[in-house]
Design a protein around this motif. Structure first.
Motif, PDB file in Angstrom:
ATOM      1  N   GLY A 174       0.975  -1.216   0.063  1.00 17.99           N
ATOM      2  CA  GLY A 174      -0.149  -0.129  -0.033  1.00 17.99           C
ATOM      3  C   GLY A 174       1.053   1.256   0.035  1.00 17.99           C
ATOM      4  O   GLY A 174       0.534   2.398  -0.600  1.00 17.99           O
ATOM      5  N   LEU A 175       1.873   1.088   0.793  1.00 19.52           N
ATOM      6  CA  LEU A 175       2.902   2.465   0.741  1.00 19.52           C
ATOM      7  C   LEU A 175       3.478   2.637  -0.599  1.00 19.52           C
ATOM      8  O   LEU A 175       3.481   3.915  -0.949  1.00 19.52           O
ATOM      9  CB  LEU A 175       3.823   2.032   1.860  1.00 19.52           C
ATOM     10  N   LYS A 176       3.861   1.520  -1.374  1.00 19.75           N
ATOM     11  CA  LYS A 176       4.382   1.813  -2.721  1.00 19.75           C
ATOM     12  C   LYS A 176       3.455   2.335  -3.670  1.00 19.75           C
ATOM     13  O   LYS A 176       3.542   3.283  -4.550  1.00 19.75           O
ATOM     14  CB  LYS A 176       5.085   0.463  -3.135  1.00 19.75           C
ATOM     15  N   GLN A 177       2.224   1.733  -3.573  1.00 18.48           N
ATOM     16  CA  GLN A 177       1.053   2.239  -4.045  1.00 18.48           C
ATOM     17  C   GLN A 177       0.729   3.830  -4.280  1.00 18.48           C
ATOM     18  O   GLN A 177       0.523   4.463  -5.290  1.00 18.48           O
ATOM     19  CB  GLN A 177      -0.161   1.194  -3.998  1.00 18.48           C
ATOM     20  N   VAL A 178       0.654   4.209  -2.795  1.00 18.86           N
ATOM     21  CA  VAL A 178       0.225   5.508  -2.640  1.00 18.86           C
ATOM     22  C   VAL A 178       1.360   6.585  -2.878  1.00 18.86           C
ATOM     23  O   VAL A 178       1.090   7.578  -3.398  1.00 18.86           O
ATOM     24  CB  VAL A 178      -0.190   5.839  -1.279  1.00 18.86           C
ATOM     25  N   LEU A 179       2.607   5.926  -2.691  1.00 17.85           N
ATOM     26  CA  LEU A 179       3.521   7.151  -3.320  1.00 17.85           C
ATOM     27  C   LEU A 179       3.614   7.220  -4.776  1.00 17.85           C
ATOM     28  O   LEU A 179       4.257   8.427  -5.311  1.00 17.85           O
ATOM     29  CB  LEU A 179       4.943   6.495  -2.787  1.00 17.85           C
TER      30      LEU A 179
END
Length: 241
Positions: free
Chosen positions: A15-20
């Protein structure tokens, strides 16, 4: 220059990679992470490794969360607190059991260097949970309280929306800062999956450990970017549910 604040991740690296990717980081951005990087999904060690690498490319402030404190106690002292294990610690323990010793040293340094709170040049406070001392977090008698306290958020939620900051009834704690950004208490408990604010307090924890997404907010414009609900990115796991 954007100042971007990031809610509780709880090992949800996907999720972190996606939102970044949605944020599209720039070299002029400053990222303020509100803590709880671990305990929840399966990628605890992987999440911290990513954050360490990320901080080599972008300006970052890493706030200490209660779960980060507990993982540090495990890595440093072997403390397997039963309550910690039951609330996401078991997944973090499994993730860290396969980490190489040299990488583990980097992680220990990362946890050690986390800050309990951060106040920027515009007098905005960033803290994982809250504070109780009427003079501010720097005067807390128990330093660890800033990553456990829920009374600040409870107080903000209970505010009468018609009370202005000039009103004698307005909480003195909140007058100390232009704005306060916290995590720790998921807004999903109030049936929301977007950051909420009451008074001058913004809660950015949108329940990534449970059924919510991970959120990033521009503290100036209040624009918000979100991942998918994290549990959908880890369909074979239970997270902290």
């Amino acid at each position: 220059m954007r100042t971007l604040v990031i809610g509780d991740i709880h090992s949800g690296l996907k999720g972190l990679k996606q939102v970044l990717r949605k944020v599209a980081p720039s070299s002029t951005d400053r990222f303020i992470f509100l803590g709880d990087y671990v305990d929840g999904w399966s990628e605890a060690a992987e999440t911290v490794s990513f954050l360490i690498d990320f901080s080599n490319k972008y300006e970052c402030v890493f706030i200490r969360g209660n779960h980060d404190y507990l993982v540090y106690q495990y890595l440093k002292k072997g403390d397997t607190n039963p309550m910690w294990l039951a609330h996401g610690g078991e997944a973090s323990k499994k993730s860290y059991d396969s980490l190489l010793s040299e990488e583990k040293k980097k992680h220990l340094q990362f946890y050690k260097e986390l800050t309990n709170y951060y106040i920027d040049t515009e007098n905005r406070l960033f803290v994982h949970a809250g504070f109780t001392n009427i003079k501010g977090p720097q005067y807390e008698h128990f330093a660890n309280l800033v990553f456990w306290d829920r009374t600040l958020w409870e107080m903000a939620v209970s505010l009468d929306t018609h009370i202005s900051e000039e009103d004698i009834r307005y909480p003195k704690r909140l007058r100390l800062f232009k704005e306060i950004f916290i995590g720790h208490t998921p807004v999903t408990r109030m049936n929301s999956t977007v950051p909420l604010h009451f008074g001058n307090v913004w809660n950015i924890d949108t329940g990534a450990a449970f059924k919510g997404p991970l959120s990033i907010m521009d503290v100036d414009t209040k624009e918000v970017w979100q991942s998918e609900a994290i549990y959908q990115l880890y369909p074979l796991e239970n997270g902290r549910n």
